[in-house]
Motif scaffolding. Sequence first.
Motif, PDB file in Angstrom:
ATOM      1  N   LYS A 111       8.455 -54.820  -2.405  1.00 31.18           N
ATOM      2  CA  LYS A 111       9.208 -56.012  -2.808  1.00 31.18           C
ATOM      3  C   LYS A 111      10.539 -56.104  -2.061  1.00 31.18           C
ATOM      4  O   LYS A 111      10.919 -57.155  -1.535  1.00 31.18           O
ATOM      5  CB  LYS A 111       9.482 -55.977  -4.310  1.00 31.18           C
ATOM      6  N   ILE A 112      11.241 -54.972  -2.029  1.00 29.12           N
ATOM      7  CA  ILE A 112      12.556 -54.942  -1.389  1.00 29.12           C
ATOM      8  C   ILE A 112      12.437 -55.186   0.106  1.00 29.12           C
ATOM      9  O   ILE A 112      13.228 -55.947   0.697  1.00 29.12           O
ATOM     10  CB  ILE A 112      13.249 -53.596  -1.681  1.00 29.12           C
ATOM     11  N   HIS A 116      14.098 -58.201   2.197  1.00 32.77           N
ATOM     12  CA  HIS A 116      15.037 -57.903   3.272  1.00 32.77           C
ATOM     13  C   HIS A 116      14.603 -58.503   4.613  1.00 32.77           C
ATOM     14  O   HIS A 116      15.429 -59.051   5.354  1.00 32.77           O
ATOM     15  CB  HIS A 116      15.187 -56.390   3.420  1.00 32.77           C
ATOM     16  N   THR A 117      13.310 -58.418   4.923  1.00 32.60           N
ATOM     17  CA  THR A 117      12.821 -58.859   6.237  1.00 32.60           C
ATOM     18  C   THR A 117      12.347 -60.312   6.266  1.00 32.60           C
ATOM     19  O   THR A 117      12.172 -60.878   7.347  1.00 32.60           O
ATOM     20  CB  THR A 117      11.647 -57.975   6.686  1.00 32.60           C
ATOM     21  N   LYS A 118      12.087 -60.871   5.100  1.00 30.23           N
ATOM     22  CA  LYS A 118      11.495 -62.211   4.999  1.00 30.23           C
ATOM     23  C   LYS A 118      10.095 -62.239   5.610  1.00 30.23           C
ATOM     24  O   LYS A 118       9.623 -63.257   6.116  1.00 30.23           O
ATOM     25  CB  LYS A 118      12.377 -63.282   5.678  1.00 30.23           C
ATOM     26  N   GLU A 196       5.811 -59.084  13.943  1.00 33.77           N
ATOM     27  CA  GLU A 196       6.779 -60.031  13.369  1.00 33.77           C
ATOM     28  C   GLU A 196       6.445 -60.449  11.942  1.00 33.77           C
ATOM     29  O   GLU A 196       7.278 -61.050  11.256  1.00 33.77           O
ATOM     30  CB  GLU A 196       6.872 -61.283  14.247  1.00 33.77           C
ATOM     31  N   SER A 197       5.219 -60.136  11.499  1.00 34.31           N
ATOM     32  CA  SER A 197       4.827 -60.502  10.131  1.00 34.31           C
ATOM     33  C   SER A 197       4.779 -59.298   9.198  1.00 34.31           C
ATOM     34  O   SER A 197       4.465 -59.444   8.022  1.00 34.31           O
ATOM     35  CB  SER A 197       3.452 -61.183  10.150  1.00 34.31           C
ATOM     36  N   PRO A 287      17.565 -57.644  -2.653  1.00 37.82           N
ATOM     37  CA  PRO A 287      17.091 -58.560  -3.698  1.00 37.82           C
ATOM     38  C   PRO A 287      18.234 -59.146  -4.537  1.00 37.82           C
ATOM     39  O   PRO A 287      19.251 -58.495  -4.763  1.00 37.82           O
ATOM     40  CB  PRO A 287      16.172 -57.677  -4.556  1.00 37.82           C
ATOM     41  N   GLN A 288      18.032 -60.356  -4.997  1.00 37.14           N
ATOM     42  CA  GLN A 288      19.002 -61.043  -5.833  1.00 37.14           C
ATOM     43  C   GLN A 288      19.142 -60.364  -7.194  1.00 37.14           C
ATOM     44  O   GLN A 288      18.287 -59.593  -7.606  1.00 37.14           O
ATOM     45  CB  GLN A 288      18.569 -62.503  -6.037  1.00 37.14           C
ATOM     46  N   VAL A 289      20.210 -60.663  -7.891  1.00 33.20           N
ATOM     47  CA  VAL A 289      20.428 -60.118  -9.230  1.00 33.20           C
ATOM     48  C   VAL A 289      19.233 -60.460 -10.121  1.00 33.20           C
ATOM     49  O   VAL A 289      18.805 -61.614 -10.198  1.00 33.20           O
ATOM     50  CB  VAL A 289      21.729 -60.690  -9.852  1.00 33.20           C
TER      51      VAL A 289
END
Length: 427
Positions: A111-112, A116-118, A196-197, A287-289
Amino acid sequence: MRDRYVPKGPFNASRYIAASANGAMITDIDGRELIDFAGGIGVVNVGHCHPKVVAAIKEQAEKFIHTCFHIVMYEPYIKLAKKLCELAPGDFEKMALFANSGAEAVENTVKIARCHTKRQGVVVFEGGFHGRTLLTMSMTSKVKPYKFGFGPFAPEVYRMPYAYCYRCPIGLDRKTCNAACADLLKDFFIGHAAAESVAALVVEPVLGEGGFVSPPSLYFQKLAAICRDNGIVFVADEVQTGFGRTGEYFAMTHHNVAADMTSVAKSLGGGMPISGVVGRREIVDAPQVGGTGGTYGGNPLSCASALAVIEAFEEDKLLERGRALGEKLQARFASWMQKYEIIGEERGLGPMRALELVTDRETKAPATTQAKALVKYCVDRGLLLLSCGTHGNVIRTLMPLVITDEQLERGLAILEEGFSELAKGTL
């Protein structure tokens, strides 16, 4: 009662029922003493009911058992995060968070990394085991029993060969191959998933369920470099290898490799359920809060237990004891290879050792039936032992590092008796 009220899904390696446990010994409800070479599947490296762990749990339980870290924070969680960041390999700023199980930790690394990488893709390896949740089950290699009947699986999971030198996936000689199987990752980006993916590459430093396979350092160094060159997060799954199992806090230390993120669990808690993710600050903090966490993640009792585990390692010099134990096991297993033709290879890292059984050393045909019989022979005689490997033909050792010399010798004597019976054809 077990057969009546508990389904068959949760497997049992023995029919014993524990009454108490201490160090490397378990006593069942009939008073029989069992020598533990399984360690709760690598959970009690500090031993059963280590005094420091028991005291820490009692002390914390008298204060409070649960607040949920997201509602009211507590010191053990924060102190443990600091300790984990200090212990993990890598000369860079780190952060750490906690969950409940190894699978949860591994899933959080994915998930992280994606955040981070999109990117979405995850590269894993043949023989790998990462858990039983939908995503980690998808990442796990072995179909039966872990995946059979549970599909469909999570998408964007790609699998490549692991450096199984005894059974080289590309047919080369380990002495001269220059870890060529790591270079397969470059071609992998052409035929399976574009670099790249790919968000993360997740690898065990030593295959756990896959057979305790321990590749050379160059293999991991090459993989880490390729990931770095392509912006891929290099993740070490150290759920089973971590916290002393290989004679170091983290197995990647043996290879002079600092993973971008590492998942830990099992022996971190000394028997209490806790797992963690530790890694580069800029990645773990992506990741967002509210994007990571959980109601029970980093439970106060488990965090207190984990801090006591680290204290035990430091004060009892358990890493040194683990290294000495590994040397003893390696020497003994090497001597058995000279005596018993059924042993195709002795391998491992420190006290995380294994014996691969084969019916023929030339063809390396797996001796699955014999391994199963050997485990039963030992378990019936009070030695708790586990097999592993894709074909179930590998005997592995996960005894607590605090095992005494006398207990170790008793256990090894039972195991050698089993090999002797196999050689005579009486098993």
